[in-house]
Design an enzyme around this catalytic site. Sequence first.
Site, PDB file in Angstrom:
ATOM      1  N   LYS A 121      61.838 -25.901 -50.230  1.00  0.00           N
ATOM      2  CA  LYS A 121      61.419 -26.969 -51.151  1.00  0.00           C
ATOM      3  C   LYS A 121      60.981 -26.395 -52.502  1.00  0.00           C
ATOM      4  CE  LYS A 121      58.024 -28.588 -48.594  1.00  0.00           C
ATOM      5  NZ  LYS A 121      58.043 -27.615 -47.482  1.00  0.00           N
ATOM      6  N   ARG A 135      52.476 -35.344 -46.643  1.00  0.00           N
ATOM      7  CA  ARG A 135      52.584 -34.520 -45.436  1.00  0.00           C
ATOM      8  C   ARG A 135      52.332 -35.338 -44.172  1.00  0.00           C
ATOM      9  NH1 ARG A 135      52.940 -29.281 -47.705  1.00  0.00           N
ATOM     10  NH2 ARG A 135      52.302 -27.695 -46.253  1.00  0.00           N
ATOM     11  N   ARG A 153      58.764 -13.880 -46.895  1.00  0.00           N
ATOM     12  CA  ARG A 153      58.531 -14.476 -48.217  1.00  0.00           C
ATOM     13  C   ARG A 153      57.540 -13.671 -49.050  1.00  0.00           C
ATOM     14  NH1 ARG A 153      57.353 -20.764 -48.725  1.00  0.00           N
ATOM     15  NH2 ARG A 153      55.451 -20.338 -47.555  1.00  0.00           N
ATOM     16  N   ARG A 177      51.758 -14.533 -49.130  1.00  0.00           N
ATOM     17  CA  ARG A 177      50.741 -15.562 -48.953  1.00  0.00           C
ATOM     18  C   ARG A 177      49.947 -15.294 -47.685  1.00  0.00           C
ATOM     19  NH1 ARG A 177      53.465 -21.396 -49.774  1.00  0.00           N
ATOM     20  NH2 ARG A 177      52.110 -21.738 -47.988  1.00  0.00           N
ATOM     21  N   ARG A 216      51.643 -23.988 -38.554  1.00  0.00           N
ATOM     22  CA  ARG A 216      52.155 -24.840 -39.639  1.00  0.00           C
ATOM     23  C   ARG A 216      53.418 -25.578 -39.190  1.00  0.00           C
ATOM     24  NH1 ARG A 216      52.869 -20.364 -43.778  1.00  0.00           N
ATOM     25  NH2 ARG A 216      53.714 -21.913 -45.194  1.00  0.00           N
TER      26      ARG A 216
HETATM   27  P1  AMP Z   1      52.519 -25.313 -48.757  1.00  0.00           P
HETATM   28  O1  AMP Z   1      52.431 -24.373 -49.914  1.00  0.00           O
HETATM   29  O2  AMP Z   1      53.113 -26.639 -49.132  1.00  0.00           O
HETATM   30  O3  AMP Z   1      53.163 -24.707 -47.544  1.00  0.00           O
HETATM   31  O4  AMP Z   1      51.004 -25.640 -48.344  1.00  0.00           O
HETATM   32  C1  AMP Z   1      50.113 -24.625 -47.918  1.00  0.00           C
HETATM   33  C2  AMP Z   1      48.928 -25.259 -47.195  1.00  0.00           C
HETATM   34  O5  AMP Z   1      48.228 -26.139 -48.090  1.00  0.00           O
HETATM   35  C3  AMP Z   1      49.289 -26.130 -45.992  1.00  0.00           C
HETATM   36  O6  AMP Z   1      49.458 -25.367 -44.809  1.00  0.00           O
HETATM   37  C4  AMP Z   1      48.073 -27.039 -45.925  1.00  0.00           C
HETATM   38  O7  AMP Z   1      46.962 -26.382 -45.372  1.00  0.00           O
HETATM   39  C5  AMP Z   1      47.777 -27.294 -47.403  1.00  0.00           C
HETATM   40  N1  AMP Z   1      48.523 -28.471 -47.933  1.00  0.00           N
HETATM   41  C6  AMP Z   1      49.528 -28.458 -48.852  1.00  0.00           C
HETATM   42  N2  AMP Z   1      49.951 -29.702 -49.113  1.00  0.00           N
HETATM   43  C7  AMP Z   1      49.200 -30.524 -48.345  1.00  0.00           C
HETATM   44  C8  AMP Z   1      49.166 -31.937 -48.158  1.00  0.00           C
HETATM   45  N3  AMP Z   1      50.019 -32.754 -48.819  1.00  0.00           N
HETATM   46  N4  AMP Z   1      48.263 -32.437 -47.275  1.00  0.00           N
HETATM   47  C9  AMP Z   1      47.404 -31.632 -46.613  1.00  0.00           C
HETATM   48  N5  AMP Z   1      47.395 -30.303 -46.730  1.00  0.00           N
HETATM   49  C10 AMP Z   1      48.281 -29.743 -47.592  1.00  0.00           C
END
Ligand code: AMP
Length: 217
Positions: A13, A88, A127, A160, A171
């Site tokens: 994404k 999400r 990554r 990360r 996740r």
């Molecule tokens: P991402 O970079 O999108 O993989 O997000 C990393 C982490 O941020 C996720 O594992 C969640 O802990 C938190 N996170 C990101 N977007 C959301 C969302 N829309 N709702 C809740 N938690 C989020």
Amino acid sequence: MRIVLLGAPGSGKGTQAQRLVARHGVPQVSTGDLLRAAVKAGTPLGRQAKAAMDAGELVSDEIVLGMIRERLSEQDAASGFILDGFPRNLSQADALDRMLAQLTQPLEHALHIDVPEAELIKRLTGRRTCSSCGAVYNTHLSPPQQAGVCDKCGGELIQRSDDNEETIRNRLGVYTEQTQPLIAYYGQQSLLTTIPGTGPVDEITARIERVLAGDAA
Ligand code: AMP
């Protein structure tokens, strides 16, 4: 252009959103990036979010919706946005619909980037992200020319903290339970297109562009 990119962690994404930004001139709005910035800056919101992020759980809707409301009201989002990692879960999707209805700016597309789980794990463990410009690499699939150094800006590449095997499994579980139902949700609104998310990155971008141009995926 007002679109949502849906897909499991590691589905690409962020990579595709960066490409769409460059081509269409609308901002990428990534709740993950906004949350990581808040954690790094040590804000109260970042401190609240950190434990959930480290565990691979979702941060509370209240925090995330507040951030999104603020971000979408900024000037550069007036001409559109690419939502990456938001919504999400169903309650976030519902809140987004209501927010956009108030602005009379409804979503135009929800693109689901579909990648098999074994491939996701490979992508997530490999990554690396540039700490300076945000460019994304993969030590297995698309390594930088020099290990640890960004090809584009010379910045340091970092892993990360939530890209470790245990958090990755969590996740992916959270994705299946809470985020996957959005595929049916946007299907019912006739906004959904599923894009095969494997193969060359350029080809995936081309598939997305065909959908945005109104052609079949
Ligand atoms: P991402 O970079 O999108 O993989 O997000 C990393 C982490 O941020 C996720 O594992 C969640 O802990 C938190 N996170 C990101 N977007 C959301 C969302 N829309 N709702 C809740 N938690 C989020």
